[in-house]
Scaffold this motif. Structure first.
Motif, PDB file in Angstrom:
ATOM      1  N   ARG A 132     -11.342  -3.165   8.984  1.00 35.02           N
ATOM      2  CA  ARG A 132     -11.103  -3.582   7.603  1.00 35.02           C
ATOM      3  C   ARG A 132      -9.608  -3.561   7.327  1.00 35.02           C
ATOM      4  O   ARG A 132      -8.869  -2.752   7.892  1.00 35.02           O
ATOM      5  CB  ARG A 132     -11.806  -2.631   6.624  1.00 35.02           C
ATOM      6  CG  ARG A 132     -13.306  -2.678   6.695  1.00 35.02           C
ATOM      7  CD  ARG A 132     -13.947  -1.405   6.153  1.00 35.02           C
ATOM      8  NE  ARG A 132     -13.297  -0.889   4.952  1.00 35.02           N
ATOM      9  CZ  ARG A 132     -13.585   0.320   4.441  1.00 35.02           C
ATOM     10  NH1 ARG A 132     -14.467   1.102   5.031  1.00 35.02           N
ATOM     11  NH2 ARG A 132     -12.973   0.719   3.350  1.00 35.02           N
ATOM     12  N   ARG A 173      -4.113  -0.925   6.846  1.00 36.00           N
ATOM     13  CA  ARG A 173      -3.013  -0.515   5.969  1.00 36.00           C
ATOM     14  C   ARG A 173      -2.812   0.998   6.030  1.00 36.00           C
ATOM     15  O   ARG A 173      -1.680   1.472   6.146  1.00 36.00           O
ATOM     16  CB  ARG A 173      -3.292  -0.958   4.529  1.00 36.00           C
ATOM     17  CG  ARG A 173      -3.229  -2.462   4.330  1.00 36.00           C
ATOM     18  CD  ARG A 173      -3.110  -2.825   2.856  1.00 36.00           C
ATOM     19  NE  ARG A 173      -4.213  -2.283   2.060  1.00 36.00           N
ATOM     20  CZ  ARG A 173      -5.341  -2.915   1.805  1.00 36.00           C
ATOM     21  NH1 ARG A 173      -5.542  -4.126   2.318  1.00 36.00           N
ATOM     22  NH2 ARG A 173      -6.279  -2.365   1.061  1.00 36.00           N
ATOM     23  N   SER A 189       0.823  -1.204   0.000  1.00 37.50           N
ATOM     24  CA  SER A 189       0.000   0.000   0.000  1.00 37.50           C
ATOM     25  C   SER A 189       0.861   1.260   0.000  1.00 37.50           C
ATOM     26  O   SER A 189       0.534   2.248  -0.662  1.00 37.50           O
ATOM     27  CB  SER A 189      -0.939   0.001   1.214  1.00 37.50           C
ATOM     28  OG  SER A 189      -1.932  -0.981   1.072  1.00 37.50           O
ATOM     29  N   GLY A 223     -10.625   3.742   0.379  1.00 39.98           N
ATOM     30  CA  GLY A 223     -10.123   2.562   1.073  1.00 39.98           C
ATOM     31  C   GLY A 223     -10.561   1.265   0.481  1.00 39.98           C
ATOM     32  O   GLY A 223     -10.009   0.231   0.772  1.00 39.98           O
ATOM     33  N   SER A 240      -8.144  -2.487   4.744  1.00 36.59           N
ATOM     34  CA  SER A 240      -7.758  -1.200   4.162  1.00 36.59           C
ATOM     35  C   SER A 240      -7.495  -0.168   5.252  1.00 36.59           C
ATOM     36  O   SER A 240      -6.585   0.662   5.130  1.00 36.59           O
ATOM     37  CB  SER A 240      -8.853  -0.706   3.216  1.00 36.59           C
ATOM     38  OG  SER A 240     -10.104  -0.624   3.892  1.00 36.59           O
TER      39      SER A 240
END
Length: 252
Positions: A202, A207, A182, A252, A204
Motif C-alpha cells: 500500500r 510512505r 507524509s 495508515g 501508506s
C-alpha cells in the motif's frame, strides 16, 4: 516540478552522515534484528542496481514486480529500481512485468513472469535459499559480487515513471513528494525515529516504511509480525530504539 527523487535523497543522506542508522528491521516471528547504516544500505542498493543493469539487462521504463513484504531488502530493491530508472510495482502482476522479485511465499505466483525471476529467501542476514528455487535466480548467491558503486547507463529523470501502486503511476519526483508530504503531516524532524508496521503493498506503507523517513532524513524501524509480541515487548522496543513516532495499521 521538483528534481528531487528518492535516489537524490539517498545521495544527500550519504553526503550528510553516512554512518547514521538508515533502517532497522525486526521479524517477530523469527527474532531477527538487522540494522543498516546509510553507507551499508547504499552499498546494497548499488550492488543491486548493478545487478539489475548488467546481469538482468533492465532498462529505464522496464517494470519490476516486487512480491515482497515490508523488509529491509524490499527497501533496497525499491531504491535499486529507481537508480536504473525501472518502474517498481509492489505486489504487481508478474505476468505483466519484465522482471519479478519474489519472497519465499510468492515463488509460485512469480513463475507467471515471462522475463527474469529473482528469488529472495528473506532469511536472516540476507542468507541464500537452502535449495535454489526452480525457475529463479537466488539473489543472495548472485548479488554480492557486484560493485558497491553504481553509475546508470541512462540517468533517470525526475519526470520518468518510478512507482505503480494503489492504481496510480508516480514519477520519481512525485514519489519523493509523497514522502515529504507524509513527513510534514507526521511532524518528522531531525532527531526523530519512526516505527512502521505497515505492508509495502500500500502507498501508506511505502510512505511510512521508506519515503517519509528518507524525505525527513530520519531512521526507520520496520516491524514485521509485530502482532506476535505483547504490549510490554512493544513498549520495550519503542524505548530501546528511541522511537518518537509509530505508524500502525489504524493510522495508515
Amino acid at each position: 516540478m521538483s528534481d528531487t527523487t528518492p535516489v537524490t535523497l539517498l545521495r544527500s543522506a550519504l553526503a550528510s552522515d553516512g554512518t547514521r542508522p538508515f533502517t532497522t528491521f525486526y521479524d517477530d516471528a523469527t527474532g531477527e534484528r538487522v540494522e543498516l547504516s546509510v553507507v551499508t544500505f547504499d552499498n546494497w542498493v548499488s550492488k543491486t542496481a548493478n545487478y539489475l543493469q548488467d546481469e538482468l539487462s533492465v532498462e529505464p521504463g522496464d517494470r519490476v514486480a516486487l512480491l515482497l513484504p515490508a523488509h529491509w531488502q524490499t527497501q533496497v530493491w525499491l531504491l535499486a529500481c529507481w537508480s536504473v530508472g525501472a518502474v517498481a510495482v509492489p505486489d504487481g502482476d508478474p505476468a505483466a512485468a519484465d522482471v519479478v522479485v519474489a519472497g519465499p511465499d510468492a515463488l509460485e505466483r512469480g513463475l507467471a513472469c515471462p522475463g527474469e525471476r529473482v528469488g529472495l529467501s528473506l532469511r536472516p542476514l540476507g542468507a541464500r535459499f537452502a535449495a535454489p528455487p526452480e525457475g529463479y535466480r537466488d539473489y543472495a548467491v548472485e548479488v554480492p559480487g557486484f560493485g558497491d558503486r553504481f553509475v546508470p547507463y541512462v540517468p533517470p529523470s525526475a519526470d520518468d515513471p518510478a512507482l505503480e501502486i494503489d492504481g496510480r503511476t508516480l514519477t520519481g519526483a512525485e514519489t519523493a513528494d509523497a514522502g515529504a508530504e507524509s513527513a510534514a503531516a507526521w511532524g518528522l524532524a531531525p532527531g526523530d525515529r519512526l516505527l512502521s508496521t505497515l505492508p509495502f503493498t500500500r502507498a501508506s506503507g511505502l510512505r511510512a516504511g521508506l519515503l517519509a523517513p528518507l524525505a525527513a532524513s530520519v531512521p526507520v524501524v520496520l516491524c514485521r509480525n509485530f502482532e506476535l509480541i505483547d504490549e510490554s515487548a512493544r513498549e520495550r522496543r519503542i524505548s530501546t530504539e528511541r522511537v518518537t513516532r509509530t505508524i500502525t495499521d489504524s493510522e495508515g
